[in-house]
Design a protein around this motif. Sequence first.
Motif, PDB file in Angstrom:
ATOM      1  N   ALA A 251       0.805  -1.227   0.000  1.00 16.09           N
ATOM      2  CA  ALA A 251       0.000   0.000   0.000  1.00 16.09           C
ATOM      3  C   ALA A 251       0.836   1.275   0.000  1.00 16.09           C
ATOM      4  N   SER A 252       2.162   1.172  -0.165  1.00 16.41           N
ATOM      5  CA  SER A 252       2.943   2.419  -0.131  1.00 16.41           C
ATOM      6  C   SER A 252       2.525   3.397  -1.236  1.00 16.41           C
ATOM      7  N   PRO A 253       2.144   2.927  -2.445  1.00 14.44           N
ATOM      8  CA  PRO A 253       1.711   3.913  -3.448  1.00 14.44           C
ATOM      9  C   PRO A 253       0.447   4.674  -3.042  1.00 14.44           C
ATOM     10  N   LEU A 254      -0.355   4.100  -2.133  1.00 11.94           N
ATOM     11  CA  LEU A 254      -1.549   4.834  -1.669  1.00 11.94           C
ATOM     12  C   LEU A 254      -1.143   6.102  -0.919  1.00 11.94           C
TER      13      LEU A 254
ATOM     14  N   GLU B 191       3.835   7.538  -2.623  1.00 12.33           N
ATOM     15  CA  GLU B 191       5.285   7.304  -2.625  1.00 12.33           C
ATOM     16  C   GLU B 191       5.859   7.224  -4.044  1.00 12.33           C
ATOM     17  N   PHE B 192       5.004   6.873  -4.991  1.00 15.95           N
ATOM     18  CA  PHE B 192       5.473   6.794  -6.386  1.00 15.95           C
ATOM     19  C   PHE B 192       4.813   7.887  -7.233  1.00 15.95           C
ATOM     20  N   GLY B 193       4.389   8.968  -6.575  1.00 14.93           N
ATOM     21  CA  GLY B 193       3.697  10.054  -7.284  1.00 14.93           C
ATOM     22  C   GLY B 193       2.267  10.138  -6.812  1.00 14.93           C
TER      23      GLY B 193
ATOM     24  N   LEU C 286       9.172  -5.682  -8.566  1.00 15.13           N
ATOM     25  CA  LEU C 286       9.507  -4.867  -9.742  1.00 15.13           C
ATOM     26  C   LEU C 286      10.739  -4.010  -9.451  1.00 15.13           C
ATOM     27  N   HIS C 287      11.469  -4.388  -8.400  1.00 16.60           N
ATOM     28  CA  HIS C 287      12.682  -3.681  -7.989  1.00 16.60           C
ATOM     29  C   HIS C 287      12.380  -2.187  -7.839  1.00 16.60           C
ATOM     30  N   LEU C 288      11.291  -1.898  -7.145  1.00 17.12           N
ATOM     31  CA  LEU C 288      10.831  -0.522  -6.912  1.00 17.12           C
ATOM     32  C   LEU C 288      10.682   0.232  -8.238  1.00 17.12           C
ATOM     33  N   ARG C 289       9.964  -0.401  -9.122  1.00 12.22           N
ATOM     34  CA  ARG C 289       9.547   0.135 -10.426  1.00 12.22           C
ATOM     35  C   ARG C 289      10.652   0.163 -11.474  1.00 12.22           C
TER      36      ARG C 289
ATOM     37  N   ILE D 241       9.878  -8.239  11.372  1.00 12.17           N
ATOM     38  CA  ILE D 241      10.881  -7.196  11.125  1.00 12.17           C
ATOM     39  C   ILE D 241      11.007  -7.010   9.610  1.00 12.17           C
ATOM     40  N   THR D 242      11.436  -5.814   9.209  1.00  9.58           N
ATOM     41  CA  THR D 242      11.600  -5.559   7.780  1.00  9.58           C
ATOM     42  C   THR D 242      12.908  -4.800   7.548  1.00  9.58           C
ATOM     43  N   GLY D 243      13.401  -4.885   6.307  1.00 11.57           N
ATOM     44  CA  GLY D 243      14.596  -4.116   5.968  1.00 11.57           C
ATOM     45  C   GLY D 243      15.268  -4.621   4.707  1.00 11.57           C
TER      46      GLY D 243
ATOM     47  N   ASN E 169       8.279 -11.487   0.344  1.00  9.33           N
ATOM     48  CA  ASN E 169       9.202 -10.936  -0.654  1.00  9.33           C
ATOM     49  C   ASN E 169       8.593  -9.678  -1.282  1.00  9.33           C
ATOM     50  N   ALA E 170       9.139  -8.528  -0.916  1.00 12.55           N
ATOM     51  CA  ALA E 170       8.578  -7.265  -1.421  1.00 12.55           C
ATOM     52  C   ALA E 170       9.409  -6.706  -2.576  1.00 12.55           C
ATOM     53  N   SER E 171       8.779  -5.821  -3.329  1.00 10.46           N
ATOM     54  CA  SER E 171       9.393  -5.100  -4.454  1.00 10.46           C
ATOM     55  C   SER E 171       9.827  -6.026  -5.601  1.00 10.46           C
TER      56      SER E 171
ATOM     57  N   GLU F  50      -5.322  -5.836 -11.853  1.00 18.87           N
ATOM     58  CA  GLU F  50      -5.819  -6.789 -12.871  1.00 18.87           C
ATOM     59  C   GLU F  50      -4.660  -7.489 -13.564  1.00 18.87           C
ATOM     60  N   GLN F  51      -3.671  -6.699 -13.958  1.00 20.08           N
ATOM     61  CA  GLN F  51      -2.549  -7.266 -14.706  1.00 20.08           C
ATOM     62  C   GLN F  51      -1.754  -8.264 -13.851  1.00 20.08           C
ATOM     63  N   ASN F  52      -1.498  -7.890 -12.608  1.00 20.10           N
ATOM     64  CA  ASN F  52      -0.713  -8.776 -11.749  1.00 20.10           C
ATOM     65  C   ASN F  52      -1.489 -10.041 -11.381  1.00 20.10           C
TER      66      ASN F  52
ATOM     67  N   LEU G 170       4.922  -9.158  -2.506  1.00 16.69           N
ATOM     68  CA  LEU G 170       4.242  -7.906  -2.182  1.00 16.69           C
ATOM     69  C   LEU G 170       4.580  -6.851  -3.222  1.00 16.69           C
ATOM     70  N   VAL G 171       3.588  -6.475  -4.012  1.00 10.48           N
ATOM     71  CA  VAL G 171       3.829  -5.467  -5.058  1.00 10.48           C
ATOM     72  C   VAL G 171       3.001  -4.225  -4.751  1.00 10.48           C
ATOM     73  N   GLY G 172       3.613  -3.071  -4.962  1.00  4.37           N
ATOM     74  CA  GLY G 172       2.913  -1.818  -4.691  1.00  4.37           C
ATOM     75  C   GLY G 172       1.886  -1.533  -5.784  1.00  4.37           C
ATOM     76  N   MET G 173       0.654  -1.194  -5.378  1.00  4.31           N
ATOM     77  CA  MET G 173      -0.393  -0.941  -6.380  1.00  4.31           C
ATOM     78  C   MET G 173      -1.333   0.159  -5.898  1.00  4.31           C
ATOM     79  N   SER G 174      -1.701   1.022  -6.841  1.00  2.00           N
ATOM     80  CA  SER G 174      -2.716   2.038  -6.528  1.00  2.00           C
ATOM     81  C   SER G 174      -3.684   2.193  -7.695  1.00  2.00           C
TER      82      SER G 174
HETATM   83  P1  NAD Z   1       7.440  -2.588  -6.350  1.00  2.00           P
HETATM   84  O1  NAD Z   1       8.616  -3.265  -6.906  1.00  2.00           O
HETATM   85  O2  NAD Z   1       6.299  -3.410  -5.917  1.00  2.00           O
HETATM   86  O3  NAD Z   1       6.980  -1.470  -7.402  1.00  2.00           O
HETATM   87  C1  NAD Z   1       5.828  -0.694  -7.188  1.00  2.00           C
HETATM   88  C2  NAD Z   1       5.603   0.258  -8.363  1.00  2.00           C
HETATM   89  O4  NAD Z   1       5.299  -0.517  -9.524  1.00  2.00           O
HETATM   90  C3  NAD Z   1       4.437   1.222  -8.181  1.00  2.00           C
HETATM   91  O5  NAD Z   1       4.768   2.468  -8.759  1.00  2.00           O
HETATM   92  C4  NAD Z   1       3.299   0.578  -8.963  1.00  2.00           C
HETATM   93  O6  NAD Z   1       2.390   1.536  -9.454  1.00  2.00           O
HETATM   94  C5  NAD Z   1       4.040  -0.103 -10.074  1.00  2.00           C
HETATM   95  N1  NAD Z   1       3.342  -1.285 -10.598  1.00  2.00           N
HETATM   96  C6  NAD Z   1       2.690  -2.259  -9.914  1.00  2.00           C
HETATM   97  N2  NAD Z   1       2.206  -3.192 -10.754  1.00  2.00           N
HETATM   98  C7  NAD Z   1       2.553  -2.801 -12.001  1.00  2.00           C
HETATM   99  C8  NAD Z   1       2.351  -3.348 -13.291  1.00  2.00           C
HETATM  100  N3  NAD Z   1       1.692  -4.484 -13.466  1.00  2.00           N
HETATM  101  N4  NAD Z   1       2.853  -2.684 -14.368  1.00  2.00           N
HETATM  102  C9  NAD Z   1       3.530  -1.531 -14.220  1.00  2.00           C
HETATM  103  N5  NAD Z   1       3.766  -0.956 -13.002  1.00  2.00           N
HETATM  104  C10 NAD Z   1       3.279  -1.585 -11.916  1.00  2.00           C
HETATM  105  O7  NAD Z   1       7.962  -1.716  -5.109  1.00  2.00           O
HETATM  106  P2  NAD Z   1       7.303  -1.313  -3.721  1.00  2.00           P
HETATM  107  O8  NAD Z   1       5.950  -0.731  -3.891  1.00  2.00           O
HETATM  108  O9  NAD Z   1       8.296  -0.495  -3.000  1.00  2.00           O
HETATM  109  O10 NAD Z   1       7.204  -2.684  -2.930  1.00  2.00           O
HETATM  110  C11 NAD Z   1       5.996  -3.343  -2.723  1.00  2.00           C
HETATM  111  C12 NAD Z   1       5.442  -3.158  -1.314  1.00  2.00           C
HETATM  112  O11 NAD Z   1       6.273  -3.849  -0.381  1.00  2.00           O
HETATM  113  C13 NAD Z   1       5.385  -1.711  -0.808  1.00  2.00           C
HETATM  114  O12 NAD Z   1       4.226  -1.052  -1.256  1.00  2.00           O
HETATM  115  C14 NAD Z   1       5.406  -1.932   0.689  1.00  2.00           C
HETATM  116  O13 NAD Z   1       4.108  -2.300   1.142  1.00  2.00           O
HETATM  117  C15 NAD Z   1       6.350  -3.135   0.825  1.00  2.00           C
HETATM  118  N6  NAD Z   1       7.761  -2.722   1.077  1.00  2.00           N
HETATM  119  C16 NAD Z   1       8.201  -2.697   2.362  1.00  2.00           C
HETATM  120  C17 NAD Z   1       9.494  -2.279   2.646  1.00  2.00           C
HETATM  121  C18 NAD Z   1       9.958  -2.260   4.073  1.00  2.00           C
HETATM  122  O14 NAD Z   1       9.216  -2.645   4.956  1.00  2.00           O
HETATM  123  N7  NAD Z   1      11.162  -1.835   4.354  1.00  2.00           N
HETATM  124  C19 NAD Z   1      10.344  -1.877   1.619  1.00  2.00           C
HETATM  125  C20 NAD Z   1       9.885  -1.945   0.311  1.00  2.00           C
HETATM  126  C21 NAD Z   1       8.585  -2.373   0.055  1.00  2.00           C
END
Ligand code: NAD
Length: 310
Positions: A20-23, A26-28, A205-208, A151-153, A201-203, A271-273, A261-265
């Motif tokens: 939920a970070s994009p909510l 965080e990504f605009g 998409l390697h944080l987009r 814990i996270t990091g 396992n978060a990110s 739908e795509q994921n 865990l993928v960030g979505m707003s």
């Molecule tokens: P991510 O790799 O999941 O990328 C998210 C970005 O990709 C957003 O801008 C989103 O709009 C976009 N996106 C999502 N699906 C897409 C698609 N199908 N096509 C194109 N773009 C798409 O990175 P993230 O959001 O940082 O990580 C996911 C989640 O994990 C976070 O929202 C957060 O909840 C969690 N997280 C936690 C920590 C921590 O605790 N330290 C760190 C990073 C992430």
Amino acid sequence: MEYRQLGKTDLNVSILGYGASPLGNEFGEIEVAEGQRAVDFAIDHGINYFDVAPYYGRTLAEERLGAALEGKRDKIVLATKCCRYDFDGFDFSAKRVEESIDESLQRLKTDYVDLYQIHDIEFGDRRQVIEEAIPAARKVQQSGKARYVGITGLPLKMLRDVAAEVPVDAILSYARYNLMITDLDDILRPFAVENGIGLINASPLHLRLLTEKGPPEWHSAPDDIKEAGAKVVELCKSRGVSVSDVAMRFCYEYQHAASTLVGMSKQRHVEQNLRVLGTENDAELLAEIAELVAPVKDRIWGTGRVENQD
Ligand code: NAD
């Protein structure tokens, strides 16, 4: 939807989790109503794992998620965090951990979370994380305001070594298992599996970085990692496939993570994921991607205190 047990907990989480970070912008900046639609669509299609934090949008993400979840709280597994409140704003004291939960519960409009996580432990003093923050989170658990503690990091060795000193139920690791990097599997997975600790396992998409839009301004990866990511995006484009689809599949297939865990707003991203679930990557394309990524494979950037980095 496939669900996996989170470690030894009684939480069964969807393998596609909602970050939920994009909510919290965080990504605009996002359109709030669209964020609500994304959350509704996710729940209606079996996504039950939601991760948020007070840090995301400096409380905005929790507020928006809380509003979006009204009347639906009992359908989901809800995780939030404490100890990080701003880019440079951290407080790992027991007092703050115990106060923070009440603030989060109010914003999230609920009386408990399923998982209460110490956020980005590499920014803390290791002894304080072990001796104050995690025990305080256990107190919160005993009070009934949280069901489990995590814990996270980013640095995997610190996550592993802290969990070896003081038990936790789950570990959220980000940007350590996706098309660019898989060292989660070497450094943290053996310990987590052996000890029944749930892995998230978060990110994926390697944080987009692994999207056609490319990384946000604040992305900390050095240029060569960003360039390799851009080459992967171009390769997928030239083959007529979506890079995010390839990246998501790669993570869904990783059985040791309970949830990806993928960030979505946006509803279209949800739908795509979802559409990618149960489909397979082309082995030849994966081999070509591995070749492009090889020069920077498993390279990461530093965050947190120097002594806490891998
Ligand atoms: P991510 O790799 O999941 O990328 C998210 C970005 O990709 C957003 O801008 C989103 O709009 C976009 N996106 C999502 N699906 C897409 C698609 N199908 N096509 C194109 N773009 C798409 O990175 P993230 O959001 O940082 O990580 C996911 C989640 O994990 C976070 O929202 C957060 O909840 C969690 N997280 C936690 C920590 C921590 O605790 N330290 C760190 C990073 C992430």
